[in-house]
Design a protein around this motif. Structure first.
Motif, PDB file in Angstrom:
ATOM      1  N   ASP A  26     -24.364  13.134  -9.019  1.00  0.00           N
ATOM      2  CA  ASP A  26     -24.623  11.804  -8.469  1.00  0.00           C
ATOM      3  C   ASP A  26     -23.335  11.037  -8.254  1.00  0.00           C
ATOM      4  N   GLU A  27     -23.360  10.122  -7.309  1.00  0.00           N
ATOM      5  CA  GLU A  27     -22.195   9.277  -7.054  1.00  0.00           C
ATOM      6  C   GLU A  27     -21.931   8.369  -8.259  1.00  0.00           C
ATOM      7  N   GLY A  28     -20.663   7.994  -8.395  1.00  0.00           N
ATOM      8  CA  GLY A  28     -20.280   7.130  -9.497  1.00  0.00           C
ATOM      9  C   GLY A  28     -20.129   7.854 -10.814  1.00  0.00           C
ATOM     10  N   HIS A  29     -19.902   9.169 -10.741  1.00  0.00           N
ATOM     11  CA  HIS A  29     -19.753   9.975 -11.950  1.00  0.00           C
ATOM     12  C   HIS A  29     -18.590  10.959 -11.807  1.00  0.00           C
ATOM     13  N   ILE A  30     -17.984  11.275 -12.964  1.00  0.00           N
ATOM     14  CA  ILE A  30     -17.031  12.374 -13.038  1.00  0.00           C
ATOM     15  C   ILE A  30     -17.691  13.495 -13.828  1.00  0.00           C
ATOM     16  N   TYR A  31     -17.717  14.682 -13.242  1.00  0.00           N
ATOM     17  CA  TYR A  31     -18.305  15.846 -13.884  1.00  0.00           C
ATOM     18  C   TYR A  31     -17.211  16.832 -14.264  1.00  0.00           C
ATOM     19  N   GLY A  32     -17.376  17.464 -15.419  1.00  0.00           N
ATOM     20  CA  GLY A  32     -16.443  18.479 -15.867  1.00  0.00           C
ATOM     21  C   GLY A  32     -17.078  19.848 -15.874  1.00  0.00           C
ATOM     22  N   PHE A  33     -16.335  20.839 -15.386  1.00  0.00           N
ATOM     23  CA  PHE A  33     -16.756  22.231 -15.481  1.00  0.00           C
ATOM     24  C   PHE A  33     -15.844  22.906 -16.496  1.00  0.00           C
ATOM     25  N   SER A  34     -16.421  23.453 -17.565  1.00  0.00           N
ATOM     26  CA  SER A  34     -15.623  24.120 -18.590  1.00  0.00           C
ATOM     27  C   SER A  34     -16.047  25.577 -18.712  1.00  0.00           C
ATOM     28  N   GLY A  35     -15.169  26.383 -19.284  1.00  0.00           N
ATOM     29  CA  GLY A  35     -15.470  27.797 -19.477  1.00  0.00           C
ATOM     30  C   GLY A  35     -14.234  28.638 -19.284  1.00  0.00           C
ATOM     31  N   ARG A  36     -14.285  29.850 -19.771  1.00  0.00           N
ATOM     32  CA  ARG A  36     -13.120  30.737 -19.685  1.00  0.00           C
ATOM     33  C   ARG A  36     -12.850  31.121 -18.234  1.00  0.00           C
ATOM     34  N   ASN A  37     -11.681  31.675 -17.986  1.00  0.00           N
ATOM     35  CA  ASN A  37     -11.354  32.178 -16.659  1.00  0.00           C
ATOM     36  C   ASN A  37     -12.342  33.282 -16.271  1.00  0.00           C
ATOM     37  N   GLY A  38     -12.816  33.220 -15.036  1.00  0.00           N
ATOM     38  CA  GLY A  38     -13.776  34.208 -14.568  1.00  0.00           C
ATOM     39  C   GLY A  38     -15.217  33.896 -14.893  1.00  0.00           C
ATOM     40  N   SER A  39     -15.469  32.712 -15.437  1.00  0.00           N
ATOM     41  CA  SER A  39     -16.845  32.369 -15.830  1.00  0.00           C
ATOM     42  C   SER A  39     -17.670  31.791 -14.686  1.00  0.00           C
ATOM     43  N   GLY A  40     -17.053  31.574 -13.521  1.00  0.00           N
ATOM     44  CA  GLY A  40     -17.813  31.114 -12.352  1.00  0.00           C
ATOM     45  C   GLY A  40     -17.532  29.688 -11.931  1.00  0.00           C
ATOM     46  N   LYS A  41     -16.653  28.983 -12.628  1.00  0.00           N
ATOM     47  CA  LYS A  41     -16.372  27.577 -12.287  1.00  0.00           C
ATOM     48  C   LYS A  41     -15.839  27.443 -10.857  1.00  0.00           C
ATOM     49  N   THR A  42     -14.832  28.239 -10.554  1.00  0.00           N
ATOM     50  CA  THR A  42     -14.216  28.157  -9.224  1.00  0.00           C
ATOM     51  C   THR A  42     -15.174  28.640  -8.147  1.00  0.00           C
ATOM     52  N   VAL A  43     -15.963  29.654  -8.467  1.00  0.00           N
ATOM     53  CA  VAL A  43     -16.942  30.161  -7.497  1.00  0.00           C
ATOM     54  C   VAL A  43     -17.935  29.065  -7.113  1.00  0.00           C
ATOM     55  N   LEU A  44     -18.415  28.308  -8.099  1.00  0.00           N
ATOM     56  CA  LEU A  44     -19.365  27.242  -7.783  1.00  0.00           C
ATOM     57  C   LEU A  44     -18.700  26.143  -6.969  1.00  0.00           C
TER      58      LEU A  44
END
Length: 211
Positions: A26-44
């Motif tokens: 949603d607008e007005g928010h900062i979201y964090g993606f955490s996890g080890r390398n290769g866990s899919g963060k960059t893919v998403l």
């Protein structure tokens, strides 16, 4: 503005990197993606900004199905290592990008340069720049056009603390203007400081850990 990630899965050959992910940003928010390398963060992140298509599922921008038309939604992104013309200065690289949409000029470019503490290196050729300077330039291009959605993948790599603090303060201000900001990083302190909601990636699954 709202981004809905609905039952999104992504396979590369036999490797299922993401498994039925459901997230609403949603607008007005900062979201964090955490996890080890290769866990899919960059893919998403790449799926959200249209670089990859999901194997299954869909991404919606304000109920509109994302279908190769992410340019309509004013998205700024720094994903993986920033790529620019190596024999062109930092300033000129930003100017070339700005001329694609032709919505901003020197004032806005210089504002992004000053915000990322690039002023002393704006005339240096990109290929001669340090890792931190390249990262700053990547952030500058992701924010210089007042992008409504900002996606940053490991944005603070190699950047000195004074510049990190300045950029963090800027992102907090931009959140209050109603922007959607996503930061993917393995540095928990950065996420705990900035993110309203943190999603943890593990073995293709995504779970909310803060919010």
């Amino acid at each position: 503005m709202k981004i809905k990630i609905e039952n999104v899965s992504k396979k590369f050959k036999d490797n299922e990197v993401l498994k039925s992910v459901n997230i609403v940003l949603d607008e007005g928010h900062i979201y964090g993606f955490s996890g080890r390398n290769g866990s899919g963060k960059t893919v998403l992140l790449k799926i959200i900004c249209g670089i990859y298509l999901p194997t299954e599922g869909n991404v919606y921008y304000d109920n509109n199905l994302l279908n190769g038309d992410v340019y309509k939604y004013n998205v700024g992104a720094l994903i993986e290592n920033p790529k620019f013309f190596p024999d062109v200065s930092c300033y000129e690289n930003l100017k070339i990008l700005a001329e694609i949409k032709n919505e901003i000029g020197q004032k806005e470019i210089m504002s992004a340069i000053e915000l990322t503490n690039l002023l002393s290196e704006k005339d240096k050729k990109f290929g001669k720049c340090s890792l931190g300077t390249k990262q700053k330039l990547g952030i500058a291009q992701a924010i210089m056009e007042n992008q409504k959605i900002i996606l940053l993948d490991e944005p603070f790599n190699g950047i000195e603390e004074t510049s990190v603090r300045k950029i963090k303060d800027f992102l907090i201000k931009e959140k209050k203007k109603g922007k959607i900001i996503v930061i993917s990083t393995h540095i928990k302190e950065d996420l705990n400081e900035l993110a309203d909601t943190i999603y943890h990636f593990d073995d293709g699954h995504v779970t909310e850990t803060k919010g």
